[in-house]
Design a protein around this motif. Structure first.
Motif, PDB file in Angstrom:
ATOM      1  N   PRO A 151       4.060  -0.945  -2.561  1.00  0.00           N
ATOM      2  CA  PRO A 151       3.916   0.566  -2.260  1.00  0.00           C
ATOM      3  C   PRO A 151       4.805   0.944  -1.068  1.00  0.00           C
ATOM      4  N   ALA A 152       5.063   0.077  -0.103  1.00  0.00           N
ATOM      5  CA  ALA A 152       6.172   0.789   1.037  1.00  0.00           C
ATOM      6  C   ALA A 152       7.388   0.829   0.431  1.00  0.00           C
ATOM      7  N   ILE A 153       8.043  -0.021  -0.175  1.00  0.00           N
ATOM      8  CA  ILE A 153       9.279   0.250  -0.999  1.00  0.00           C
ATOM      9  C   ILE A 153       9.118   1.343  -2.049  1.00  0.00           C
TER      10      ILE A 153
ATOM     11  N   THR B  15      -0.004  -6.775   4.682  1.00  0.00           N
ATOM     12  CA  THR B  15      -0.874  -5.499   4.654  1.00  0.00           C
ATOM     13  C   THR B  15      -0.128  -4.406   5.304  1.00  0.00           C
ATOM     14  N   LEU B  16       0.921  -4.520   6.088  1.00  0.00           N
ATOM     15  CA  LEU B  16       1.738  -3.483   6.469  1.00  0.00           C
ATOM     16  C   LEU B  16       2.408  -2.769   5.252  1.00  0.00           C
ATOM     17  N   GLY B  17       2.821  -3.571   4.439  1.00  0.00           N
ATOM     18  CA  GLY B  17       3.650  -3.223   3.214  1.00  0.00           C
ATOM     19  C   GLY B  17       2.715  -2.229   2.294  1.00  0.00           C
ATOM     20  N   GLU B  18       1.312  -2.593   2.076  1.00  0.00           N
ATOM     21  CA  GLU B  18       0.414  -1.673   1.386  1.00  0.00           C
ATOM     22  C   GLU B  18       0.177  -0.524   2.301  1.00  0.00           C
ATOM     23  N   GLU B  19       0.054  -0.556   3.532  1.00  0.00           N
ATOM     24  CA  GLU B  19      -0.544   0.263   4.220  1.00  0.00           C
ATOM     25  C   GLU B  19       0.597   1.635   4.442  1.00  0.00           C
TER      26      GLU B  19
ATOM     27  N   ALA C  45      -4.858   1.487   9.612  1.00  0.00           N
ATOM     28  CA  ALA C  45      -5.162   1.059   8.453  1.00  0.00           C
ATOM     29  C   ALA C  45      -4.588  -0.424   8.392  1.00  0.00           C
ATOM     30  N   VAL C  46      -3.434  -0.461   8.795  1.00  0.00           N
ATOM     31  CA  VAL C  46      -2.802  -1.965   8.726  1.00  0.00           C
ATOM     32  C   VAL C  46      -3.676  -2.936   9.446  1.00  0.00           C
TER      33      VAL C  46
END
Length: 284
Positions: A50-52, A150-154, A228-229
């Motif tokens: 999601p981050a990418i 979770t950082l990547g998702e958020e 959120a993270v």
């Protein structure tokens, strides 16, 4: 929200562009999880998709990555984003113990938990000491480690996606729509790991949409993606690694326990309704 119809159409194009890129990036890893050995490498890779996707979408739209809400915001929202998921995880298992759906663990299981965490070899530890050290380490060091994924998702979901949705939808609709998409995005994990697919799909969607209300609330209040993270990481640690280790499963009640369990769905739903009402009252 944009009043101009062309602006609304452009926002929806951005939203669907982002979702299309998310699907494109995650599909190979979803295939790997379902059809190959389900390595944690695949899961970690998926969580950064999601981050990418957000970065690519911003690039295509000629917007800067720095336009995302990278600031920490008010620290009270960071603190509450740790406390709330820890609280609903604890409440879930207290109710499980009270209603006899599971039993509070015993000394033998705590000792085994300590061995798994490598707490032996530093002196003689009794079960109480093991429990305190384990919860402390998991609640701090493990939360930090979990935040890396979770950082990547958020970045994608709460850093970019909900803010695009907010341009065209109300708080309630943003929470439901983003929560539904977020839950559906996990489908390969449910397909692979579920013992009762229909039940766990239902409970999982309730949990994720309920969490979406809470996380959207804190994201909008703080104007930051970091609550959120933290929230996501703490929720994963407490409901996957801490509370289950303090519980002995009782025969015939397995569908009430765990992150896809009925009790967790009930508790998170109550929390989600509370934050939904709170957001409406505050005209968020």
């Amino acid at each position: 929200m944009p009043e101009n119809l062309s602006e609304r159409k452009e926002t929806w194009k951005t939203i669907f562009l982002f979702l299309a890129i998310v699907i494109l990036l995650t599909s190979p890893f979803h295939y790997a999880i379902v059809n190959l050995y389900p390595s944690r490498i695949y899961v970690g890779a998926i969580m950064w998709c999601p981050a990418i996707a957000a970065f690519i979408t911003l690039k295509i739209k000629g917007r800067k990555i720095s336009s995302l809400n990278w600031n920490w915001g008010n620290w009270k929202y960071i603190r509450w984003s740790y406390f709330i998921p820890a609280l609903y995880g604890i409440v879930t298992y207290i109710l499980i113990w009270i209603f006899g759906l599971g039993s509070l663990t015993n000394s033998e299981e705590i000792t085994n938990w300590g061995k798994d965490l490598g707490l032996f070899g530093i002196g003689t530890l009794n079960p109480t000491a093991i429990t305190i050290i384990a919860i402390t380490l998991l609640g701090t060091v493990e939360v930090i480690r979990a935040s890396a994924t979770t950082l990547g998702e958020e970045i994608g979901w709460r850093g970019f996606f909900i803010y695009e949705l907010r341009k065209v939808l109300s708080f309630t609709s943003v929470s439901i729509f983003s929560g539904f998409i977020w839950a559906a995005w996990h489908w390969p994990l449910l397909v692979y790991y579920s013992n009762n697919m229909l039940l766990e799909f239902i409970t999982f969607f309730i949990v994720i949409i309920s969490m979406s209300f809470i996380m959207t609330y804190y994201a909008f209040k703080s104007k930051s993606l970091w609550p959120a993270v933290i929230f996501h990481a703490v929720s994963n640690v407490y409901i996957q690694k801490i509370m289950p280790e303090l519980t002995i499963k009782n025969e015939g009640t397995e569908y009430w326990l765990g992150e896809n369990g009925i009790m967790f769905a009930i508790v998170t739903c109550v929390f989600g309704i509370y934050f939904w009402r709170k957001a409406i009252k505050e005209k968020l």
